[in-house]
Write an enzyme that holds these catalytic residues in place. Structure first.
Site, PDB file in Angstrom:
ATOM      1  N   HIS A   1       0.891  -1.161   0.000  1.00  0.00           N
ATOM      2  CA  HIS A   1       0.000   0.000   0.000  1.00  0.00           C
ATOM      3  C   HIS A   1       0.935   1.218   0.000  1.00  0.00           C
ATOM      4  O   HIS A   1       2.019   1.166   0.587  1.00  0.00           O
ATOM      5  CB  HIS A   1      -0.835   0.107   1.281  1.00  0.00           C
TER       6      HIS A   1
ATOM      7  N   ASP B   1       2.490   1.913   3.263  1.00  0.00           N
ATOM      8  CA  ASP B   1       3.442   0.947   3.827  1.00  0.00           C
ATOM      9  C   ASP B   1       4.870   1.398   3.554  1.00  0.00           C
ATOM     10  O   ASP B   1       5.760   1.198   4.374  1.00  0.00           O
ATOM     11  CB  ASP B   1       3.288  -0.441   3.182  1.00  0.00           C
TER      12      ASP B   1
HETATM   13  C1  XLS Z   1      -7.457  -6.898   4.219  1.00  0.00           C
HETATM   14  C2  XLS Z   1      -7.011  -7.086   2.844  1.00  0.00           C
HETATM   15  C3  XLS Z   1      -5.858  -6.199   2.434  1.00  0.00           C
HETATM   16  C4  XLS Z   1      -5.706  -6.184   0.944  1.00  0.00           C
HETATM   17  C5  XLS Z   1      -4.925  -5.027   0.437  1.00  0.00           C
HETATM   18  O1  XLS Z   1      -8.208  -7.678   4.773  1.00  0.00           O
HETATM   19  O2  XLS Z   1      -6.697  -8.432   2.641  1.00  0.00           O
HETATM   20  O3  XLS Z   1      -4.705  -6.603   3.081  1.00  0.00           O
HETATM   21  O4  XLS Z   1      -5.141  -7.362   0.471  1.00  0.00           O
HETATM   22  O5  XLS Z   1      -5.495  -3.818   0.782  1.00  0.00           O
END
Ligand code: XLS
Ligand code: NI
Ligand code: NI
Length: 444
Positions: A101, A104
């Site tokens: 993200h 991150d």
């Molecule tokens: C959360 C989601 C997230 C997505 C990316 O539950 O799995 O991690 O994969 O935003």
């Protein structure tokens, strides 16, 4: 400086008999299976948020991991050391891809401009690291759920200014993905959902979400993104009801709003099970619609009702998933993202290696098992047999071609009498799958 002193060089493949906990038993990246190498079949990606940024915090307590990276008080210095550690980890694990993200890899600044600047700074560094190591970006995404402004949703927020902030973020996260050569871009509807209908205009929120996705797809094109746009369904968490509940709901939403041709789905194991489906159910629903693009691999806990995001170690489930993936001829530019986190108690950095090695071996073994099941027609033959009458008998063909009528079918039922009773053979089929999983019929 090394962040992972327990692992000196890339994790080797040592074969099924190895007793070395820091070696692969099944994942041999150069081994060819059905015309492609294991690395080509299984494009594993490390996820930045859990693996590099995870702290072990839960609702009952704060961080329990003491990572040697990201500790600097200056946020850019912390982001840089985290990125150093990330690429050292990717390299030592021998993984080809990662996912992130925007937040991150770079911190949020005090204004939109500052935030953009911080992201650009870190994207430049990521690009240099990618070139040095050969590690690629599987997909990028924007975090539209952590900041307090998104408390009532991002695209589905009642305030258009929040919508605009989310749009600004997606624009820049898309630019970052293009700059880093990412082959996918994911939309997980973080807080796109509701906790009560008393304050929610359901019709309006769905319209907003559709508008957002149209705008994002238009921008992706403008930005020169040639990869796949993916939506990741999840039924609940953080809201009580998430709009992208499961694959079927998501596909129907896309179809309703003229978006089906523009998006595929990224199906996460633990999200499917939260929706009371098996993972393979959601994978298959997406696959038969031609919209299965990528996988988030993890597992839940049968005794807990939330998204525990554990590392995948269940060979039976991984095998069922690989049957769907191989069945559609692979994932194209998609891959297998470890959306999984080590448990709060597994706080040593070496635990990150154990976790990923186990997951990679599980899917490597699942690839072999699924490939053998397909080669032998062990499931496809009995399945074809079960539906043979629809292919072979005149009446079956007419039904599928929609060239019959209720009166004609009534006349047929009256003349042909009672149908034969045929067992579904579920247990026998389960035994066949186990024969392959236990090894007797699988290629080792
Ligand atoms: C959360 C989601 C997230 C997505 C990316 O539950 O799995 O991690 O994969 O935003
Ligand atoms: Ni999840
Ligand atoms: Ni996910």
């Amino acid at each position: 400086m090394t962040y992972f002193p327990d692992v000196k060089s890339p994790i080797p493949y040592e074969g099924p008999d190895s007793k070395n906990p820091l070696a692969f038993r099944y994942y041999d990246k150069t081994r060819t299976v059905a015309g492609k190498t294991m690395a080509e079949h299984l494009k594993f990606a490390v996820c930045y948020w859990h693996t590099m940024r995870g702290s072990g915090a839960d609702t009952f307590g704060g961080a329990s991991f003491e990572r040697p990276w990201g500790t600097e008080s200056d946020p850019i210095a912390a982001a840089e050391s985290t990125m150093d550690a990330a690429f050292e980890f990717f390299y030592k694990l021998g993984v080809g891809f990662y996912c992130f993200h925007d937040r991150d890899i770079a911190p949020e600044g005090g204004s939109v401009e500052e935030t953009n600047y911080l992201l650009d700074t870190m994207v430049k560094q990521a690009k240099a690291r990618q070139e040095e190591t050969g590690v690629k970006l599987l997909w990028g995404t924007a975090n539209l759920f952590s900041h307090p402004r998104y408390t009532h949703g991002a695209a589905t927020n009642p305030d258009p200014l929040v919508f605009a902030h989310a749009a600004a973020q997606v624009r820049r996260a898309m630019d970052a993905t293009v700059e880093l050569g990412g082959s996918g871009y994911v939309f997980w509807g973080g807080r796109e959902g509701y906790t009560t209908l008393l304050n929610t205009d359901l019709r309006q929120e769905r319209e907003q979400m559709a508008a957002f996705l149209h705008l994002a797809a238009d921008y992706a094109k403008e930005a020169g993104f040639t990869g796949t746009l993916l939506i990741e369904p999840k039924p609940m968490e953080p809201t009580t009801h998430q709009y992208d509940f499961d694959a079927a709901t998501t596909l129907s939403f896309l179809r309703e709003f003229g978006l089906l041709e523009r998006f595929k789905v990224n199906i996460e194991s633990n999200h499917a099970t939260l929706a009371t489906h098996t993972w393979e159910h959601d994978l298959l629903v997406a696959s038969i619609a031609g919209r299965l693009g990528s996988l988030d691999i993890n597992r839940g806990d049968l005794n807990l009702g939330w998204d525990t995001d554990q590392f995948p170690t269940d060979l039976a489930s991984a095998t069922m998933a690989m049957l769907v993936v191989l069945g559609q001829g692979g994932l194209g530019n998609g891959g297998l993202n470890f959306d999984a986190k080590v448990r709060r108690g597994s706080f040593d950095t070496v635990d990150l290696f154990h976790a990923h090695i186990g997951g990679m071996d599980t899917f490597a073994r699942a690839l072999l098992v699924a490939n053998k099941i397909i080669e032998d027609g062990a499931l496809s033959k009995p399945l074809a047999e079960r539906y043979a009458k629809f292919r072979e008998e005149e009446i079956g063909k007419k039904i599928l071609a929609r060239e019959t009528s209720l009166p004609e079918l009534e006349a047929y039922a009256a003349s042909a009498g009672e149908p034969d009773r045929v067992s579904g053979r579920q247990e026998a089929l389960e035994n066949i799958v186990n024969d392959y999983i236990f090894g007797a019929r699988a290629s080792q």
